[in-house]
Design a protein around this motif. Sequence first.
Motif, PDB file in Angstrom:
ATOM      1  N   ALA A  35     -15.066  77.632 -35.614  1.00  0.00           N
ATOM      2  CA  ALA A  35     -14.398  76.546 -34.908  1.00  0.00           C
ATOM      3  C   ALA A  35     -14.295  75.044 -35.605  1.00  0.00           C
ATOM      4  CB  ALA A  35     -15.065  76.372 -33.730  1.00  0.00           C
ATOM      5  N   TYR A  36     -14.960  75.004 -36.519  1.00  0.00           N
ATOM      6  CA  TYR A  36     -15.007  73.587 -37.294  1.00  0.00           C
ATOM      7  C   TYR A  36     -13.935  73.627 -38.406  1.00  0.00           C
ATOM      8  CZ  TYR A  36     -19.032  72.173 -34.902  1.00  0.00           C
ATOM      9  OH  TYR A  36     -20.015  71.676 -33.973  1.00  0.00           O
ATOM     10  N   LEU A  37     -13.447  74.761 -38.717  1.00  0.00           N
ATOM     11  CA  LEU A  37     -12.381  74.784 -39.680  1.00  0.00           C
ATOM     12  C   LEU A  37     -10.802  74.331 -39.312  1.00  0.00           C
ATOM     13  CD1 LEU A  37     -13.464  78.305 -41.115  1.00  0.00           C
ATOM     14  CD2 LEU A  37     -13.754  76.202 -42.237  1.00  0.00           C
ATOM     15  N   PRO A  38     -10.089  74.132 -40.120  1.00  0.00           N
ATOM     16  CA  PRO A  38      -8.862  73.764 -39.798  1.00  0.00           C
ATOM     17  C   PRO A  38      -8.225  74.964 -39.045  1.00  0.00           C
ATOM     18  CG  PRO A  38      -9.125  73.311 -42.127  1.00  0.00           C
ATOM     19  CD  PRO A  38     -10.344  74.040 -41.606  1.00  0.00           C
ATOM     20  N   ARG A  39      -7.436  74.675 -37.720  1.00  0.00           N
ATOM     21  CA  ARG A  39      -7.007  75.479 -36.705  1.00  0.00           C
ATOM     22  C   ARG A  39      -6.558  76.801 -37.201  1.00  0.00           C
ATOM     23  NH1 ARG A  39      -5.706  74.975 -31.074  1.00  0.00           N
ATOM     24  NH2 ARG A  39      -4.277  76.783 -30.616  1.00  0.00           N
ATOM     25  N   PRO A  40      -5.445  76.819 -38.549  1.00  0.00           N
ATOM     26  CA  PRO A  40      -5.115  77.891 -38.827  1.00  0.00           C
ATOM     27  C   PRO A  40      -6.052  78.930 -39.519  1.00  0.00           C
ATOM     28  CG  PRO A  40      -3.717  76.100 -39.539  1.00  0.00           C
ATOM     29  CD  PRO A  40      -4.921  75.467 -39.068  1.00  0.00           C
ATOM     30  N   LEU A  41      -7.433  78.486 -39.838  1.00  0.00           N
ATOM     31  CA  LEU A  41      -8.205  79.392 -40.572  1.00  0.00           C
ATOM     32  C   LEU A  41      -9.121  79.696 -39.546  1.00  0.00           C
ATOM     33  CD1 LEU A  41      -9.006  77.077 -43.716  1.00  0.00           C
ATOM     34  CD2 LEU A  41      -7.537  79.291 -43.506  1.00  0.00           C
ATOM     35  N   VAL A  42      -9.362  79.428 -38.220  1.00  0.00           N
ATOM     36  CA  VAL A  42     -10.322  79.682 -37.325  1.00  0.00           C
ATOM     37  C   VAL A  42     -10.480  81.306 -37.015  1.00  0.00           C
ATOM     38  CG1 VAL A  42     -11.117  79.389 -35.219  1.00  0.00           C
ATOM     39  CG2 VAL A  42     -10.497  77.421 -36.197  1.00  0.00           C
ATOM     40  N   LYS A  43      -9.318  81.688 -36.684  1.00  0.00           N
ATOM     41  CA  LYS A  43      -9.353  83.163 -36.421  1.00  0.00           C
ATOM     42  C   LYS A  43      -9.551  84.064 -37.512  1.00  0.00           C
ATOM     43  CE  LYS A  43      -6.865  83.257 -31.965  1.00  0.00           C
ATOM     44  NZ  LYS A  43      -5.750  83.868 -31.124  1.00  0.00           N
ATOM     45  N   PRO A  44      -8.694  83.929 -38.520  1.00  0.00           N
ATOM     46  CA  PRO A  44      -9.093  84.677 -39.821  1.00  0.00           C
ATOM     47  C   PRO A  44     -10.531  84.692 -40.267  1.00  0.00           C
ATOM     48  CG  PRO A  44      -7.393  83.321 -40.191  1.00  0.00           C
ATOM     49  CD  PRO A  44      -7.843  82.916 -38.926  1.00  0.00           C
ATOM     50  N   THR A  45     -11.273  83.658 -40.278  1.00  0.00           N
ATOM     51  CA  THR A  45     -12.420  83.344 -40.805  1.00  0.00           C
ATOM     52  C   THR A  45     -13.440  83.992 -39.982  1.00  0.00           C
ATOM     53  OG1 THR A  45     -11.785  81.353 -41.932  1.00  0.00           O
ATOM     54  CG2 THR A  45     -14.264  81.781 -41.614  1.00  0.00           C
ATOM     55  N   TYR A  46     -13.133  83.736 -38.682  1.00  0.00           N
ATOM     56  CA  TYR A  46     -14.115  84.499 -37.570  1.00  0.00           C
ATOM     57  C   TYR A  46     -14.069  86.064 -37.633  1.00  0.00           C
ATOM     58  CZ  TYR A  46     -15.766  86.274 -32.959  1.00  0.00           C
ATOM     59  OH  TYR A  46     -16.526  86.807 -32.319  1.00  0.00           O
ATOM     60  N   ALA A  47     -12.859  86.610 -38.137  1.00  0.00           N
ATOM     61  CA  ALA A  47     -12.593  88.006 -38.156  1.00  0.00           C
ATOM     62  C   ALA A  47     -13.520  88.477 -39.228  1.00  0.00           C
ATOM     63  CB  ALA A  47     -11.057  88.434 -38.338  1.00  0.00           C
ATOM     64  N   LEU A  48     -13.537  87.670 -40.412  1.00  0.00           N
ATOM     65  CA  LEU A  48     -14.539  88.012 -41.582  1.00  0.00           C
ATOM     66  C   LEU A  48     -15.893  87.824 -41.213  1.00  0.00           C
ATOM     67  CD1 LEU A  48     -14.494  88.761 -44.704  1.00  0.00           C
ATOM     68  CD2 LEU A  48     -14.326  86.425 -45.270  1.00  0.00           C
ATOM     69  N   VAL A  49     -16.276  86.961 -40.797  1.00  0.00           N
ATOM     70  CA  VAL A  49     -17.514  86.694 -40.432  1.00  0.00           C
ATOM     71  C   VAL A  49     -17.977  87.677 -39.541  1.00  0.00           C
ATOM     72  CG1 VAL A  49     -19.092  84.985 -39.268  1.00  0.00           C
ATOM     73  CG2 VAL A  49     -17.759  84.124 -40.809  1.00  0.00           C
ATOM     74  N   SER A  50     -17.159  88.208 -38.421  1.00  0.00           N
ATOM     75  CA  SER A  50     -17.536  88.971 -37.289  1.00  0.00           C
ATOM     76  C   SER A  50     -17.885  90.405 -37.884  1.00  0.00           C
ATOM     77  CB  SER A  50     -16.504  89.078 -36.161  1.00  0.00           C
ATOM     78  OG  SER A  50     -16.563  87.968 -35.592  1.00  0.00           O
ATOM     79  N   PHE A  51     -16.910  90.606 -39.032  1.00  0.00           N
ATOM     80  CA  PHE A  51     -17.282  92.074 -39.673  1.00  0.00           C
ATOM     81  C   PHE A  51     -18.427  91.968 -40.546  1.00  0.00           C
ATOM     82  CE2 PHE A  51     -16.567  94.283 -43.691  1.00  0.00           C
ATOM     83  CZ  PHE A  51     -16.165  95.538 -43.249  1.00  0.00           C
ATOM     84  N   LEU A  52     -18.959  91.001 -41.265  1.00  0.00           N
ATOM     85  CA  LEU A  52     -19.822  90.828 -42.014  1.00  0.00           C
ATOM     86  C   LEU A  52     -21.444  90.759 -41.354  1.00  0.00           C
ATOM     87  CD1 LEU A  52     -18.721  88.322 -44.750  1.00  0.00           C
ATOM     88  CD2 LEU A  52     -18.855  90.759 -45.000  1.00  0.00           C
ATOM     89  N   LEU A  53     -21.375  89.828 -40.171  1.00  0.00           N
ATOM     90  CA  LEU A  53     -22.588  89.780 -39.415  1.00  0.00           C
ATOM     91  C   LEU A  53     -22.535  91.041 -38.270  1.00  0.00           C
ATOM     92  CD1 LEU A  53     -22.489  85.942 -38.645  1.00  0.00           C
ATOM     93  CD2 LEU A  53     -23.773  87.273 -40.604  1.00  0.00           C
ATOM     94  N   PRO A  54     -24.115  91.143 -38.070  1.00  0.00           N
ATOM     95  CA  PRO A  54     -24.296  92.249 -37.013  1.00  0.00           C
ATOM     96  C   PRO A  54     -23.861  91.593 -35.630  1.00  0.00           C
ATOM     97  CG  PRO A  54     -26.606  91.373 -37.894  1.00  0.00           C
ATOM     98  CD  PRO A  54     -25.166  90.568 -38.467  1.00  0.00           C
TER      99      PRO A  54
END
Length: 127
Positions: A35-54
């Motif tokens: 959520a601290y990233l620029p708005r256009p990056l929030v959802k894609p970065t979250y999708a990646l992090v969610s894929f990598l983390l338990p």
Amino acid sequence: MAATMFYALDVVRSLMLYYRGGRDVIFVRYTLACAYLPRPLVKPTYALVSFLLPRSPNMFFLDVEPEEALWRIHLRGNGKEMFESLAHLKKNRERARLITDGWKVVDGNGAPEQVFEQIIGFLSNVK
């Protein structure tokens, strides 16, 4: 950029140190930090992090009004960090709401005991 790189390294380090399948681990710092990233990056970065983390079927978002969060930061007595202003707290709360679909939302404005009871309430309804 450097802060993002060190953040990513910290995620990898924590995974290597603490995650051993089957254990309960809290990774909120990593998942919601998107959520601290620029708005256009929030959802894609979250999708990646969610894929990598338990992941868990029980993901909790402790939703706190920005004014209450700022007051708690003040009570901490250490001064403020980079993103700890009312404007940043408002913006990041709104961005966090973009990525917490499907999470259980807990009213985090109350006393710790009240927050705990809400979480227990959610967990007691799990089948």
